[in-house]
Design a protein around this motif. Structure first.
Motif, PDB file in Angstrom:
ATOM      1  N   ASP A  70       0.792  -1.234   0.000  1.00  0.00           N
ATOM      2  CA  ASP A  70       0.000   0.000   0.000  1.00  0.00           C
ATOM      3  C   ASP A  70       0.824   1.284   0.000  1.00  0.00           C
ATOM      4  OD1 ASP A  70      -2.342  -1.605   0.036  1.00  0.00           O
ATOM      5  OD2 ASP A  70      -2.122  -1.832   2.208  1.00  0.00           O
ATOM      6  N   GLN A 111      -4.375  -6.961  -4.815  1.00  0.00           N
ATOM      7  CA  GLN A 111      -4.269  -6.246  -6.094  1.00  0.00           C
ATOM      8  C   GLN A 111      -3.171  -5.199  -6.006  1.00  0.00           C
ATOM      9  OE1 GLN A 111      -8.223  -4.721  -6.653  1.00  0.00           O
ATOM     10  NE2 GLN A 111      -7.890  -2.964  -5.337  1.00  0.00           N
ATOM     11  N   TRP A 112      -2.700  -4.795  -7.172  1.00  0.00           N
ATOM     12  CA  TRP A 112      -1.651  -3.788  -7.277  1.00  0.00           C
ATOM     13  C   TRP A 112      -2.160  -2.651  -8.148  1.00  0.00           C
ATOM     14  CZ3 TRP A 112       4.119  -5.047  -7.858  1.00  0.00           C
ATOM     15  CH2 TRP A 112       4.507  -6.051  -6.967  1.00  0.00           C
ATOM     16  N   GLN A 113      -1.579  -1.487  -7.946  1.00  0.00           N
ATOM     17  CA  GLN A 113      -1.755  -0.392  -8.890  1.00  0.00           C
ATOM     18  C   GLN A 113      -0.429  -0.234  -9.635  1.00  0.00           C
ATOM     19  OE1 GLN A 113      -2.883   2.880  -6.306  1.00  0.00           O
ATOM     20  NE2 GLN A 113      -4.984   2.681  -6.998  1.00  0.00           N
ATOM     21  N   ILE A 115       1.467   2.377 -12.196  1.00  0.00           N
ATOM     22  CA  ILE A 115       1.368   3.803 -12.513  1.00  0.00           C
ATOM     23  C   ILE A 115       2.451   4.190 -13.515  1.00  0.00           C
ATOM     24  CG2 ILE A 115       1.502   6.136 -11.537  1.00  0.00           C
ATOM     25  CD1 ILE A 115       0.890   4.652  -8.760  1.00  0.00           C
ATOM     26  N   ASP A 138       1.057  11.778 -12.810  1.00  0.00           N
ATOM     27  CA  ASP A 138       0.626  10.438 -13.207  1.00  0.00           C
ATOM     28  C   ASP A 138      -0.167  10.522 -14.505  1.00  0.00           C
ATOM     29  OD1 ASP A 138       1.802   9.492 -10.917  1.00  0.00           O
ATOM     30  OD2 ASP A 138      -0.078   9.031  -9.874  1.00  0.00           O
ATOM     31  N   THR A 141      -3.141   5.126 -14.116  1.00  0.00           N
ATOM     32  CA  THR A 141      -3.057   4.179 -13.004  1.00  0.00           C
ATOM     33  C   THR A 141      -4.023   3.053 -13.322  1.00  0.00           C
ATOM     34  OG1 THR A 141      -2.564   5.948 -11.422  1.00  0.00           O
ATOM     35  CG2 THR A 141      -3.374   3.866 -10.518  1.00  0.00           C
ATOM     36  N   VAL A 142      -3.531   1.841 -13.295  1.00  0.00           N
ATOM     37  CA  VAL A 142      -4.366   0.685 -13.599  1.00  0.00           C
ATOM     38  C   VAL A 142      -4.229  -0.323 -12.455  1.00  0.00           C
ATOM     39  CG1 VAL A 142      -2.567  -0.447 -14.978  1.00  0.00           C
ATOM     40  CG2 VAL A 142      -4.934  -1.031 -15.357  1.00  0.00           C
ATOM     41  N   THR A 143      -5.342  -0.957 -12.110  1.00  0.00           N
ATOM     42  CA  THR A 143      -5.338  -1.966 -11.060  1.00  0.00           C
ATOM     43  C   THR A 143      -5.181  -3.336 -11.705  1.00  0.00           C
ATOM     44  OG1 THR A 143      -6.741  -0.584  -9.664  1.00  0.00           O
ATOM     45  CG2 THR A 143      -6.664  -2.935  -9.144  1.00  0.00           C
TER      46      THR A 143
END
Length: 178
Positions: A70, A111-113, A115, A138, A141-143
């Motif tokens: 996080d 899950q990850w972001q 960027i 940025d 940003t994709v999850t």
């Protein structure tokens, strides 16, 4: 007196030699604990290149410890990881113009972001230890969802026909790109 002066000059010369050798070693990035690496490949008509420094697991627990959950991470070591594309691509449904971007990640347990940031050339972390990223720059940003992978000692990126994959320790993190 002459011998004392000669000894002082010798000591000074030796000190200069040692310091200059250390300075030259710093410039040789291949001698770093996390040496530079490059992943290149085609996704559609675009050539994608990722320039990063590749740290090793080296007996450490990576996810959640060395790389905290996080919090933004430079997605490599040393300088911020660079993502380059020579053609427009799409990530997460957003068009990304040809160019180069810093690649950051915010790892999570589920899950990850991922960027892409328009600022490049910076060292990957600030003196405070946080990622050297200006969120105002940025671009996307994709999850994404990490998956269990085979043990990979050194961080590696792969450019595959459907996107990129970050692999390290026991995880693989795929990012779809069109």
């Amino acid at each position: 007196m002459k011998i004392r002066t000669l000894k002082s000059m010798f000591a000074l010369t030796l000190a200069i030699f040692v310091m200059s050798s250390a300075a030259f070693a710093q410039k040789d990035k291949t001698k770093r604990a996390s040496p530079p690496a490059t992943a290149t490949g085609k996704i559609g008509k675009a050539t994608i290149t990722i320039d990063y420094s590749s740290p090793s697991v080296n007996g450490r627990k990576i996810w959640g410890e060395l790389v905290p959950y996080d919090k933004a991470w430079r997605a490599g070591a040393n300088e911020a990881t660079i993502f380059k594309t020579d053609k427009e691509i799409q990530i997460g449904g957003k068009k990304i113009p040809a160019g180069q971007y810093s690649l950051f990640a915010v790892p999570g347990t589920e899950q990850w972001q991922i960027i892409l940031n328009s600022e490049t050339g910076q060292w990957g972390i600030k003196r405070t230890g946080e990622a050297n990223r200006d969120p105002a720059k940025d671009v996307v940003t994709v999850t994404v969802k990490p998956v269990k992978g085979v043990m990979t000692e050194k961080l590696v990126y792969e450019v595959q026909h459907k996107g990129i994959v970050l692999k390290w320790e026991n995880l693989a993190v795929p990012v779809a790109i069109k």
